[in-house]
Motif scaffolding. Structure first.
Motif, PDB file in Angstrom:
ATOM      1  N   MET A 137     -10.302  -5.871   1.043  1.00  0.00           N
ATOM      2  CA  MET A 137     -11.319  -5.675   0.005  1.00  0.00           C
ATOM      3  C   MET A 137     -12.670  -5.300   0.594  1.00  0.00           C
ATOM      4  N   ARG A 138     -12.715  -5.047   1.915  1.00  0.00           N
ATOM      5  CA  ARG A 138     -13.986  -4.671   2.537  1.00  0.00           C
ATOM      6  C   ARG A 138     -14.098  -3.145   2.609  1.00  0.00           C
ATOM      7  N   ASN A 139     -15.359  -2.691   2.690  1.00  0.00           N
ATOM      8  CA  ASN A 139     -15.638  -1.265   2.864  1.00  0.00           C
ATOM      9  C   ASN A 139     -15.020  -0.415   1.759  1.00  0.00           C
ATOM     10  N   ILE A 140     -15.095  -0.905   0.532  1.00  0.00           N
ATOM     11  CA  ILE A 140     -14.599  -0.153  -0.606  1.00  0.00           C
ATOM     12  C   ILE A 140     -15.507   1.047  -0.854  1.00  0.00           C
ATOM     13  N   ASN A 141     -14.918   2.201  -1.146  1.00  0.00           N
ATOM     14  CA  ASN A 141     -15.718   3.379  -1.464  1.00  0.00           C
ATOM     15  C   ASN A 141     -15.181   4.038  -2.728  1.00  0.00           C
ATOM     16  N   GLU A 142     -15.751   5.185  -3.075  1.00  0.00           N
ATOM     17  CA  GLU A 142     -15.370   5.820  -4.336  1.00  0.00           C
ATOM     18  C   GLU A 142     -13.917   6.287  -4.349  1.00  0.00           C
ATOM     19  N   ASP A 143     -13.320   6.443  -3.193  1.00  0.00           N
ATOM     20  CA  ASP A 143     -11.933   6.888  -3.122  1.00  0.00           C
ATOM     21  C   ASP A 143     -10.934   5.738  -3.172  1.00  0.00           C
ATOM     22  N   THR A 144     -11.379   4.533  -2.792  1.00  0.00           N
ATOM     23  CA  THR A 144     -10.442   3.413  -2.696  1.00  0.00           C
ATOM     24  C   THR A 144     -10.652   2.333  -3.751  1.00  0.00           C
ATOM     25  N   ILE A 145     -11.742   2.430  -4.533  1.00  0.00           N
ATOM     26  CA  ILE A 145     -12.078   1.370  -5.480  1.00  0.00           C
ATOM     27  C   ILE A 145     -11.004   1.181  -6.554  1.00  0.00           C
ATOM     28  N   THR A 146     -10.423   2.272  -7.049  1.00  0.00           N
ATOM     29  CA  THR A 146      -9.444   2.142  -8.130  1.00  0.00           C
ATOM     30  C   THR A 146      -8.229   1.342  -7.695  1.00  0.00           C
ATOM     31  N   GLN A 147      -7.672   1.672  -6.550  1.00  0.00           N
ATOM     32  CA  GLN A 147      -6.499   0.950  -6.066  1.00  0.00           C
ATOM     33  C   GLN A 147      -6.832  -0.499  -5.737  1.00  0.00           C
ATOM     34  N   ALA A 148      -8.053  -0.748  -5.297  1.00  0.00           N
ATOM     35  CA  ALA A 148      -8.451  -2.122  -4.999  1.00  0.00           C
ATOM     36  C   ALA A 148      -8.476  -2.970  -6.275  1.00  0.00           C
ATOM     37  N   VAL A 149      -9.009  -2.388  -7.364  1.00  0.00           N
ATOM     38  CA  VAL A 149      -9.055  -3.120  -8.634  1.00  0.00           C
ATOM     39  C   VAL A 149      -7.640  -3.370  -9.152  1.00  0.00           C
ATOM     40  N   LEU A 150      -6.781  -2.359  -9.059  1.00  0.00           N
ATOM     41  CA  LEU A 150      -5.402  -2.516  -9.528  1.00  0.00           C
ATOM     42  C   LEU A 150      -4.664  -3.578  -8.717  1.00  0.00           C
ATOM     43  N   ALA A 151      -4.897  -3.594  -7.413  1.00  0.00           N
ATOM     44  CA  ALA A 151      -4.229  -4.578  -6.556  1.00  0.00           C
ATOM     45  C   ALA A 151      -4.681  -5.993  -6.881  1.00  0.00           C
ATOM     46  N   SER A 152      -5.913  -6.138  -7.367  1.00  0.00           N
ATOM     47  CA  SER A 152      -6.429  -7.470  -7.682  1.00  0.00           C
ATOM     48  C   SER A 152      -5.703  -8.106  -8.860  1.00  0.00           C
ATOM     49  N   MET A 153      -4.954  -7.293  -9.625  1.00  0.00           N
ATOM     50  CA  MET A 153      -4.246  -7.813 -10.800  1.00  0.00           C
ATOM     51  C   MET A 153      -2.768  -8.070 -10.518  1.00  0.00           C
ATOM     52  N   ASP A 154      -2.384  -8.063  -9.267  1.00  0.00           N
ATOM     53  CA  ASP A 154      -0.969  -8.231  -8.901  1.00  0.00           C
ATOM     54  C   ASP A 154      -0.376  -9.552  -9.401  1.00  0.00           C
ATOM     55  N   GLN A 155      -1.196 -10.588  -9.507  1.00  0.00           N
ATOM     56  CA  GLN A 155      -0.682 -11.904  -9.900  1.00  0.00           C
ATOM     57  C   GLN A 155      -0.735 -12.152 -11.405  1.00  0.00           C
ATOM     58  N   CYS A 156      -1.112 -11.140 -12.170  1.00  0.00           N
ATOM     59  CA  CYS A 156      -1.175 -11.301 -13.631  1.00  0.00           C
ATOM     60  C   CYS A 156       0.226 -11.545 -14.178  1.00  0.00           C
TER      61      CYS A 156
END
Length: 296
Positions: free
Chosen positions: A1-20
């Motif tokens: 979750m470090r060094n997030i940029n405009e190219d990687t932010i979407t996948q980072a947000v989606l990955a954060s919901m893996d435990q839903c």
């Protein structure tokens, strides 16, 4: 979750919901995030525009209360309400079509007997409404609960007028009736008139900025509830209205347009004497049978 940029932010947000654990919630939120991020990239959203949107939504929330639902107005004028209504109310040919609910429905409106005057003193020219409710098979539906509501000739619903010490709140141009054994209904009200949606708030300012008007064509609201059939929420629109092709909330359907017929003063359909011109509307509703559960 470090060094997030405009190219990687979407996948980072989606990955954060893996435990839903709620599969539907996860589906909806995944799509929302993907489309929201794609929108921001497509229009190259600026920080100033982002903050202006936040301020707009905040203003929408501040003006919303128990009487005025600015979020529904926003959904209506963006066409979202009609889209959701259309995709959730696909009906067989012959059934009366559904349209948007609107923000001025009231639970537990007064009950009236057939033939009653539901206007209850609302300003407007007399109008006598009648018709029949059937199923798709043509059989009459008795005991159908019909919620009816409309604005007065000044374009205001009863709930838009705050009560005062001299004039407490009274339900006007609003009520509930039931069909008779032959599926027929009839009541007295007032002539439907075009009116603007509330446009003194943030949604109105948005419409003005977009070069759009806030007007709705003249109509009556109906909600029909019958055992064994899908609930129907719809309008009946007055033919020849100037706003039929530019409804601010995109709610018009051709089959929902009907004639309000003008009559000179005389004996009304209910046998009473009317000392000024009056109107009649005759409209039949066809309800869709409720879907039956399929059991293994």
């Amino acid at each position: 979750m470090r060094n997030i940029n405009e190219d990687t932010i979407t996948q980072a947000v989606l990955a954060s919901m893996d435990q839903c654990r709620d599969a539907r919630l996860r589906t909806v939120m995944t799509s929302l995030v993907q489309h929201l991020h794609s929108f921001a990239r497509e229009v190259k959203l600026t920080e100033a525009e982002w903050f202006q949107a936040i301020q707009f939504l905040t203003a929408v929330g501040h003006i919303t209360d128990d009487v005025r639902q600015e979020y529904i107005l926003l959904s209506d004028v963006l066409g979202l309400s009609t889209l959701v209504t259309a995709q959730n109310n696909v009906k067989p040919t012959g059934c009366t079509e559904a349209t948007v609910f609107g923000p001025f429905f009231v639970e537990n409106a007064p009950d009236y007997p057939l033939g009653a005057d539901i206007s209850n003193g609302a300003r407007g020219e007399p109008c006598f409404v009648s018709g029949r409710v059937t199923g798709l098979d043509g059989q009459a539906l008795a005991g159908v609960l019909m919620d009816v509501w409309q604005s007065d000739e000044d374009g205001f619903y009863d709930v838009q007028k705050p009560p005062t010490a001299d004039q407490p709140h009274v339900h006007r141009a609003r009520g509930r009736i039931r069909t008779d054994a032959q599926g027929r209904y009839h009541f007295r009200s007032i002539l439907a008139q075009p009116y603007p949606i509330p446009h003194d708030g943030p949604v109105g300012k948005m419409l003005e900025a977009l070069g759009r008007h806030p007007w709705r064509p003249a109509h009556l609201h109906f909600m029909l509830t019958a055992q064994g059939h899908e609930r129907l929420i719809t309008h009946v629109f007055r033919n020849q209205d100037r706003y039929l092709d530019s409804d601010a909330v995109f709610g018009v359907r051709s089959m929902l347009i009907s004639d309000w017929v003008r009559h000179e003063a005389g004996t009304a359909p209910d046998g009473t004497a009317v000392d000024r011109p009056y109107y009649t509307l005759d409209y039949d509703f066809v309800l869709n049978p409720a879907k039956r559960e399929v059991r293994a």
